[in-house]
Enzyme design. Structure first.
Site, mmCIF file in Angstrom:
data_model
loop_
_atom_site.group_PDB
_atom_site.id
_atom_site.type_symbol
_atom_site.label_atom_id
_atom_site.label_comp_id
_atom_site.label_asym_id
_atom_site.label_seq_id
_atom_site.Cartn_x
_atom_site.Cartn_y
_atom_site.Cartn_z
ATOM 1 N N HIS A 60 9.676 8.819 -1.337
ATOM 2 C CA HIS A 60 8.565 9.221 -2.206
ATOM 3 C C HIS A 60 7.845 8.034 -2.834
ATOM 4 O O HIS A 60 6.645 8.091 -3.093
ATOM 5 C CB HIS A 60 9.057 10.182 -3.305
ATOM 6 C CG HIS A 60 9.751 9.519 -4.450
ATOM 7 N ND1 HIS A 60 11.040 8.996 -4.363
ATOM 8 C CD2 HIS A 60 9.359 9.265 -5.734
ATOM 9 C CE1 HIS A 60 11.395 8.478 -5.511
ATOM 10 N NE2 HIS A 60 10.399 8.612 -6.366
ATOM 11 N N ASP A 61 8.542 6.939 -3.072
ATOM 12 C CA ASP A 61 7.942 5.765 -3.722
ATOM 13 C C ASP A 61 7.696 4.610 -2.751
ATOM 14 O O ASP A 61 7.490 3.473 -3.190
ATOM 15 C CB ASP A 61 8.850 5.270 -4.856
ATOM 16 C CG ASP A 61 8.438 5.817 -6.221
ATOM 17 O OD1 ASP A 61 7.355 6.430 -6.316
ATOM 18 O OD2 ASP A 61 9.199 5.638 -7.187
ATOM 19 N N LYS A 111 5.073 1.918 -3.357
ATOM 20 C CA LYS A 111 5.213 0.848 -4.361
ATOM 21 C C LYS A 111 5.442 -0.511 -3.708
ATOM 22 O O LYS A 111 5.303 -1.541 -4.368
ATOM 23 C CB LYS A 111 6.347 1.177 -5.335
ATOM 24 C CG LYS A 111 5.962 2.246 -6.337
ATOM 25 C CD LYS A 111 7.031 2.435 -7.391
ATOM 26 C CE LYS A 111 6.578 3.472 -8.424
ATOM 27 N NZ LYS A 111 7.621 3.745 -9.426
ATOM 28 N N HIS A 134 0.042 3.978 -5.766
ATOM 29 C CA HIS A 134 1.205 3.978 -4.877
ATOM 30 C C HIS A 134 1.366 5.312 -4.143
ATOM 31 O O HIS A 134 1.917 5.352 -3.047
ATOM 32 C CB HIS A 134 2.491 3.622 -5.638
ATOM 33 C CG HIS A 134 3.074 4.731 -6.451
ATOM 34 N ND1 HIS A 134 2.676 5.016 -7.738
ATOM 35 C CD2 HIS A 134 4.063 5.631 -6.160
ATOM 36 C CE1 HIS A 134 3.375 6.025 -8.212
ATOM 37 N NE2 HIS A 134 4.223 6.421 -7.275
ATOM 38 N N HIS A 171 3.959 13.596 -5.595
ATOM 39 C CA HIS A 171 5.084 13.715 -6.531
ATOM 40 C C HIS A 171 4.688 13.462 -7.984
ATOM 41 O O HIS A 171 5.486 13.711 -8.895
ATOM 42 C CB HIS A 171 6.246 12.802 -6.124
ATOM 43 C CG HIS A 171 5.958 11.337 -6.170
ATOM 44 N ND1 HIS A 171 5.309 10.678 -5.156
ATOM 45 C CD2 HIS A 171 6.234 10.386 -7.108
ATOM 46 C CE1 HIS A 171 5.199 9.391 -5.455
ATOM 47 N NE2 HIS A 171 5.753 9.187 -6.640
ATOM 48 N N HIS A 172 3.469 12.978 -8.232
ATOM 49 C CA HIS A 172 2.974 12.861 -9.605
ATOM 50 C C HIS A 172 1.946 13.937 -9.945
ATOM 51 O O HIS A 172 1.357 13.899 -11.035
ATOM 52 C CB HIS A 172 2.375 11.475 -9.852
ATOM 53 C CG HIS A 172 3.402 10.415 -10.078
ATOM 54 N ND1 HIS A 172 4.163 10.336 -11.225
ATOM 55 C CD2 HIS A 172 3.823 9.394 -9.286
ATOM 56 C CE1 HIS A 172 4.996 9.309 -11.144
ATOM 57 N NE2 HIS A 172 4.809 8.730 -9.967
ATOM 58 N N ASP A 186 12.550 12.858 -9.676
ATOM 59 C CA ASP A 186 11.945 11.565 -9.988
ATOM 60 C C ASP A 186 11.896 11.329 -11.492
ATOM 61 O O ASP A 186 12.322 10.286 -12.001
ATOM 62 C CB ASP A 186 10.536 11.533 -9.393
ATOM 63 C CG ASP A 186 9.742 10.295 -9.778
ATOM 64 O OD1 ASP A 186 10.302 9.189 -9.754
ATOM 65 O OD2 ASP A 186 8.542 10.445 -10.104
#
Length: 314
Positions: free
Chosen positions: A134-135, A138, A163, A187-188, A216
């Site tokens: 998911h990240d 970054k 990201h 996811h945000h 998260d």
């Protein structure tokens, strides 16, 4: 960064818990063989995941998702039981690798979350991979921004938010599930439209992204960051109960809260009245306010006593 901005800033930035006594439950866990095995396996898994993802970023081609998931599965197999996952993750917090440690921990939480949701094996595997990747975006962000201890400038904050788009673009050409790609992108996002990058609402958000979002935020807030210490898990549960039902899918957040709270049964906690006690029962209507057996043998229902709260899990 991931979790702090999802809740009321004043609430989320309360003074972090500092343990008042030595030889706590966490200290005992760290001395035990189970944790030593888990810690060694975590370090090995971390190196493997980081190496495989970095090679993909540097050279392109295909991402070896099967071996990535094997690294996470080996960690899950190293647990004495499923309920011990959060104890182990609480003790592993000192590892110094912001992005990859967090991603592995989110993947582990997603794997357990899939069991709570009674997902099919195929969906459970995809959710586990979604948590792990998911990240990934970054990796396109400067480490100066990722590791900055002070407040981000508007320009830095805008770049950090990117990201999600970076991650989606890195994954969209791979032969992986659309759910995994969407988890990187969404996811945000929040069900009330307060998230980013697209300000999506409700059903427009991929269900896997909704689940990853909860894992998260929980891990981000209960883990020490360069700019703050870890926030007590019961405080995070309290924040989820206060604000989570509008920001997160009610079905997923309620399943998470019901199950996460039971993992803290029989744990020793430090209370705002200066005493310690043991969590012996969960209040279903106010999960962050359990019934405590005090060190003097008396029982305290935190749901009825608003003047006492849990400051930290020992």
């Amino acid at each position: 960064f991931s979790g702090d901005l999802d809740f009321n800033t004043q609430e989320a930035n309360k003074t972090p818990f500092s343990k008042p006594v030595e030889d706590t439950d966490a200290d005992k866990i760290k001395k035990g063989n189970d944790f030593k095995v888990f810690s060694r396996t975590f370090t090995s898994s971390l190196l493997g995941v980081r190496d495989k993802v970095n090679k993909y970023i540097a050279n392109g081609g295909l991402l070896d998702t099967e071996n990535l998931l094997n690294s996470v599965d080996s960690l899950f197999s190293a647990l004495p039981n499923d309920a011990s996952l959060f104890d182990m993750l609480m003790c592993i917090n000192q590892l110094d690798d912001v992005t990859y440690v967090h991603s592995i921990k989110v993947s582990l939480i997603c794997k357990l979350f899939a069991e709570w949701l009674k997902m099919s094996p195929k969906d459970a595997t995809e959710l586990e991979l979604a948590g792990l990747l998911h990240d990934i975006g970054k990796n396109k962000i400067s480490q100066d921004i990722i590791r900055k201890t002070g407040k981000l400038t508007e320009e830095e904050y805008s770049e950090m938010r990117n990201h999600c788009l970076y991650g989606y673009n890195m994954l969209k050409t791979l032969p992986i599930s659309e759910h995994v790609m969407n988890a990187a992108l969404m996811h945000h996002e929040r069900c009330d439209g307060s998230g980013y990058p697209l300000s999506l609402t409700g059903d427009a958000i991929d269900p896997f992204a909704k689940i990853v979002a909860i894992a998260d935020v929980y891990d981000a807030m209960t883990t020490a960051r360069s700019y703050r210490g870890p926030i007590c898990p019961l405080e995070v549960i309290n924040l989820f109960e206060k604000e989570g039902l509008t920001k997160y899918d009610p079905h997923y957040i309620l399943v998470f809260l019901d199950n996460i709270m039971y993992t803290y049964l029989n744990h020793t906690v430090y209370l705002s009245n200066g005493m310690t006690g043991e969590v012996i029962m969960v209040n279903r209507n106010n999960r962050s306010k359990p019934i405590i057996k005090m060190e003097n043998g008396e029982f305290l229902d935190l749901n009825k006593d608003s003047f006492v709260s849990v400051l930290g899990i020992l």
